[in-house]
Design a protein around this motif. Structure first.
Motif, mmCIF file in Angstrom:
data_model
loop_
_atom_site.group_PDB
_atom_site.id
_atom_site.type_symbol
_atom_site.label_atom_id
_atom_site.label_comp_id
_atom_site.label_asym_id
_atom_site.label_seq_id
_atom_site.Cartn_x
_atom_site.Cartn_y
_atom_site.Cartn_z
ATOM 1 N N GLY A 1 12.309 96.581 62.101
ATOM 2 C CA GLY A 1 10.837 96.289 61.890
ATOM 3 C C GLY A 1 10.629 95.388 60.610
ATOM 4 N N LEU A 2 9.465 95.096 60.283
ATOM 5 C CA LEU A 2 9.134 94.207 59.132
ATOM 6 C C LEU A 2 9.832 94.316 58.001
ATOM 7 N N LEU A 3 9.874 95.653 57.388
ATOM 8 C CA LEU A 3 10.681 95.632 56.025
ATOM 9 C C LEU A 3 12.220 95.945 56.363
ATOM 10 N N ALA B 1 16.861 102.166 66.005
ATOM 11 C CA ALA B 1 15.478 101.241 66.196
ATOM 12 C C ALA B 1 15.421 101.853 67.762
ATOM 13 N N ARG B 2 14.036 101.513 68.078
ATOM 14 C CA ARG B 2 13.630 102.080 69.366
ATOM 15 C C ARG B 2 13.818 100.906 70.700
ATOM 16 N N THR B 3 13.298 99.646 70.380
ATOM 17 C CA THR B 3 13.323 98.943 71.536
ATOM 18 C C THR B 3 14.252 97.538 71.159
ATOM 19 N N THR B 4 14.596 97.491 69.834
ATOM 20 C CA THR B 4 15.590 96.076 69.390
ATOM 21 C C THR B 4 16.862 96.473 69.201
ATOM 22 N N ASP C 1 14.008 106.769 71.017
ATOM 23 C CA ASP C 1 12.659 107.169 70.359
ATOM 24 C C ASP C 1 13.008 108.459 69.529
ATOM 25 N N LEU C 2 12.544 108.095 68.396
ATOM 26 C CA LEU C 2 13.013 109.030 67.195
ATOM 27 C C LEU C 2 12.240 110.554 67.387
ATOM 28 N N SER C 3 11.159 110.238 68.088
ATOM 29 C CA SER C 3 10.537 111.916 68.486
ATOM 30 C C SER C 3 11.414 112.621 69.318
ATOM 31 N N ASN D 1 -6.711 108.138 60.967
ATOM 32 C CA ASN D 1 -5.513 108.934 61.567
ATOM 33 C C ASN D 1 -4.177 108.569 60.976
ATOM 34 N N TYR D 2 -4.143 107.231 60.841
ATOM 35 C CA TYR D 2 -3.058 106.407 60.234
ATOM 36 C C TYR D 2 -2.748 107.085 58.953
ATOM 37 N N ALA D 3 -3.700 106.985 58.047
ATOM 38 C CA ALA D 3 -3.375 107.833 56.699
ATOM 39 C C ALA D 3 -3.213 109.481 56.743
ATOM 40 N N SER E 1 -1.614 110.766 59.406
ATOM 41 C CA SER E 1 -0.504 111.033 60.232
ATOM 42 C C SER E 1 0.690 110.975 58.947
ATOM 43 N N LYS E 2 0.456 109.820 58.282
ATOM 44 C CA LYS E 2 1.501 109.368 57.201
ATOM 45 C C LYS E 2 1.495 110.443 56.184
ATOM 46 N N TYR E 3 0.436 111.094 55.800
ATOM 47 C CA TYR E 3 0.229 111.950 54.842
ATOM 48 C C TYR E 3 1.168 113.228 55.171
ATOM 49 N N HIS F 1 8.809 89.545 66.339
ATOM 50 C CA HIS F 1 7.658 90.112 66.915
ATOM 51 C C HIS F 1 6.645 90.845 65.631
ATOM 52 N N ARG F 2 6.933 90.642 64.474
ATOM 53 C CA ARG F 2 6.236 91.264 63.413
ATOM 54 C C ARG F 2 5.551 90.257 62.318
ATOM 55 N N GLU F 3 4.366 90.301 62.326
ATOM 56 C CA GLU F 3 3.864 89.146 61.244
ATOM 57 C C GLU F 3 3.512 89.791 60.030
HETATM 58 N N1 LIG Z 1 3.435 96.508 57.100
HETATM 59 C C1 LIG Z 1 2.978 97.009 55.955
HETATM 60 O O1 LIG Z 1 2.005 96.129 55.481
HETATM 61 C C2 LIG Z 1 3.096 98.156 55.539
HETATM 62 C C3 LIG Z 1 2.145 98.489 54.447
HETATM 63 C C4 LIG Z 1 2.335 99.609 54.017
HETATM 64 C C5 LIG Z 1 3.283 100.897 54.121
HETATM 65 N N2 LIG Z 1 4.210 100.492 55.082
HETATM 66 C C6 LIG Z 1 5.032 101.374 55.487
HETATM 67 O O2 LIG Z 1 6.366 100.791 55.615
HETATM 68 C C7 LIG Z 1 7.144 101.335 56.661
HETATM 69 C C8 LIG Z 1 7.713 100.062 57.623
HETATM 70 O O3 LIG Z 1 6.783 99.402 57.998
HETATM 71 P P1 LIG Z 1 6.915 98.160 58.931
HETATM 72 O O4 LIG Z 1 5.860 97.175 58.490
HETATM 73 O O5 LIG Z 1 8.320 97.663 58.490
HETATM 74 O O6 LIG Z 1 6.830 98.773 60.128
HETATM 75 P P2 LIG Z 1 7.136 98.147 61.732
HETATM 76 O O7 LIG Z 1 7.444 96.623 61.469
HETATM 77 O O8 LIG Z 1 6.076 98.532 62.493
HETATM 78 O O9 LIG Z 1 8.496 98.924 62.078
HETATM 79 C C9 LIG Z 1 8.373 100.196 62.427
HETATM 80 C C10 LIG Z 1 9.619 100.440 63.142
HETATM 81 O O10 LIG Z 1 9.313 101.818 63.810
HETATM 82 C C11 LIG Z 1 9.963 101.865 65.041
HETATM 83 N N3 LIG Z 1 9.210 103.007 65.713
HETATM 84 C C12 LIG Z 1 7.926 103.361 66.038
HETATM 85 N N4 LIG Z 1 7.841 104.312 66.442
HETATM 86 C C13 LIG Z 1 9.064 104.975 66.858
HETATM 87 C C14 LIG Z 1 9.643 105.946 67.443
HETATM 88 N N5 LIG Z 1 8.911 106.914 67.866
HETATM 89 N N6 LIG Z 1 11.037 105.889 67.775
HETATM 90 C C15 LIG Z 1 11.828 104.970 67.005
HETATM 91 N N7 LIG Z 1 11.186 103.912 66.670
HETATM 92 C C16 LIG Z 1 9.975 103.885 66.390
HETATM 93 C C17 LIG Z 1 9.214 100.520 65.584
HETATM 94 O O11 LIG Z 1 9.982 100.213 66.788
HETATM 95 P P3 LIG Z 1 9.379 99.415 68.207
HETATM 96 O O12 LIG Z 1 9.555 97.913 67.531
HETATM 97 O O13 LIG Z 1 10.219 99.495 69.074
HETATM 98 O O14 LIG Z 1 7.916 99.915 68.339
HETATM 99 C C18 LIG Z 1 9.621 99.461 64.463
HETATM 100 O O15 LIG Z 1 10.863 99.073 64.616
HETATM 101 C C19 LIG Z 1 6.355 102.216 57.438
HETATM 102 O O16 LIG Z 1 6.542 103.539 57.070
HETATM 103 C C20 LIG Z 1 4.815 101.819 57.137
HETATM 104 O O17 LIG Z 1 3.969 102.775 57.294
HETATM 105 C C21 LIG Z 1 3.944 99.273 56.015
#
Ligand SMILES: NC(=O)c1ccc[n+]([C@@H]2O[C@H](COP(=O)([O-])OP(=O)(O)OC[C@H]3O[C@@H](n4cnc5c(N)ncnc54)[C@H](OP(=O)(O)O)[C@@H]3O)[C@@H](O)[C@H]2O)c1
Length: 291
Positions: free
Chosen positions: A11-13, A32-35, A42-44, A129-131, A133-135, A161-163
């Motif tokens: 993902g992005l980070l 990863a799941r799809t990449t 799927d990690l669930s 719900n985002y907050a 579920s993360k909490y 795929h992530r902006e």
């Molecule tokens: N982006 C932000 O601005 C931001 C801000 C604050 C905190 N955060 C936190 O930082 C962390 C990383 O964020 P990010 O922006 O890098 O997220 P991201 O780009 O959305 O990447 C998340 C990754 O998790 C994978 N994923 C989601 N559900 C999954 C599952 N059930 N099984 C396996 N893989 C799964 C996604 O895979 P797919 O691509 O296959 O869906 C994706 O590669 C997260 O914990 C987020 O809450 C992010």
């Protein structure tokens, strides 16, 4: 050198964090799941998760798996639970029952705050719900040796795929697209580069507990976007300041002030985090260098 498993690594980070940790000399295994990654599922799926963990026997797990789409989390509570809570429960359960000497680094979010910042770690206000579920994921992580980092970040995405927020501003202004930026939403993000460095420090030091990890002070998203554009010498006449009550593009409630007090992290880790103002020219340089 640590044997690090990064879940949600593409993902992005993760796309910036993985090369940084490898450069620092760690052995990194990616999930990863799809990449493309070393392990893909799927990690669930708990059975597959335990199989992967038993095979790798990581000394550190950095969990980046998340459903970060706030609207989708609001509409599909079950999906939010599976991605943001249940996955952390599995990782924590494995650490507990396997008896492995394994430290969990759970990446959480500034979205767990609302009301006037700067927020300290105990001023939780769950508003969507985002907050929530993360909490709930954090509550699973604290049961085992773990560092929970509440953060937010900006900077150039390494994946198509992530902006990121800054990608969106940069790409929109360069193509003279209209964009509305929020003048009443405040945040205190780090750059992806600084965040990656701080995560590496956490891997080395393993501080146990919940930590805010952001820039000092923070500012409104609109002020940030305009300052970023100015540093890049980009024309801003297509960028308009709006308030959240005028935002028609969201249904879910968004916190207005997510600015964090990260002094606990600074004190425990012995670092000084940057002011957001000072990060903006550095971010602009990253975009100019890769233009
Ligand atoms: N982006 C932000 O601005 C931001 C801000 C604050 C905190 N955060 C936190 O930082 C962390 C990383 O964020 P990010 O922006 O890098 O997220 P991201 O780009 O959305 O990447 C998340 C990754 O998790 C994978 N994923 C989601 N559900 C999954 C599952 N059930 N099984 C396996 N893989 C799964 C996604 O895979 P797919 O691509 O296959 O869906 C994706 O590669 C997260 O914990 C987020 O809450 C992010």
């Amino acid at each position: 050198m640590e044997r690090i498993l990064i879940t949600g690594a593409t993902g992005l980070l993760g796309s910036s964090l993985v090369p940084h940790l490898k450069k620092c000399g760690h052995k990194v295994v990616t999930h990863a799941r799809t990449t493309q990654a070393d392990f893909m599922f799927d990690l669930s799926d708990r059975v597959k998760s335990y199989e992967m963990l038993a095979q790798i026997m990581p000394s550190v797990i950095i969990n980046l798996v998340s459903l970060t789409n706030v609207e989708l989390c609001e509409e599909q509570v079950n999906l939010a639970y599976l991605a943001n809570t249940s996955t952390v429960e599995s990782l924590a359960y494995w650490i507990g029952y396997s008896g492995a000497d394994c430290h969990l680094v759970q990446i959480s979010t500034d979205h767990v705050y609302d009301g006037t910042g700067l927020h300290t770690e105990d001023s939780i206000a769950l508003t969507n719900n985002y907050a929530f579920s993360k909490y709930a994921g954090e509550l699973a992580a604290v049961r085992v040796p773990s560092t929970i980092l509440r953060t937010n970040f900006v900077g150039r995405s390494q994946v198509s795929h992530r902006e990121s927020l800054t990608d969106w501003v940069y790409n929109s202004l360069r193509s003279a697209k209209n964009l509305q930026v929020l003048s009443d939403v405040y945040f205190s993000p780090l750059s992806i580069t600084t965040l990656s460095e701080m995560i590496e420090l956490v891997v080395q030091r393993r501080p146990v507990g919940i930590y805010n990890l952001g820039s000092r002070n923070g500012m409104s998203k609109a002020d940030f976007d305009f300052a970023f554009a100015e540093c890049l010498n980009l024309e801003t006449n297509t960028m308009t300041r709006i308030k959240t009550c005028q935002a028609t593009f969201w249904k879910a409630y968004r916190p207005k002030d997510m600015r964090m007090d990260s002094s606990k992290f600074e004190n425990v880790l012995g670092v000084t985090l940057p002011y957001l103002n000072d990060l903006i020219p550095q971010l602009a340089r990253e975009y100019n260098e890769n233009a």
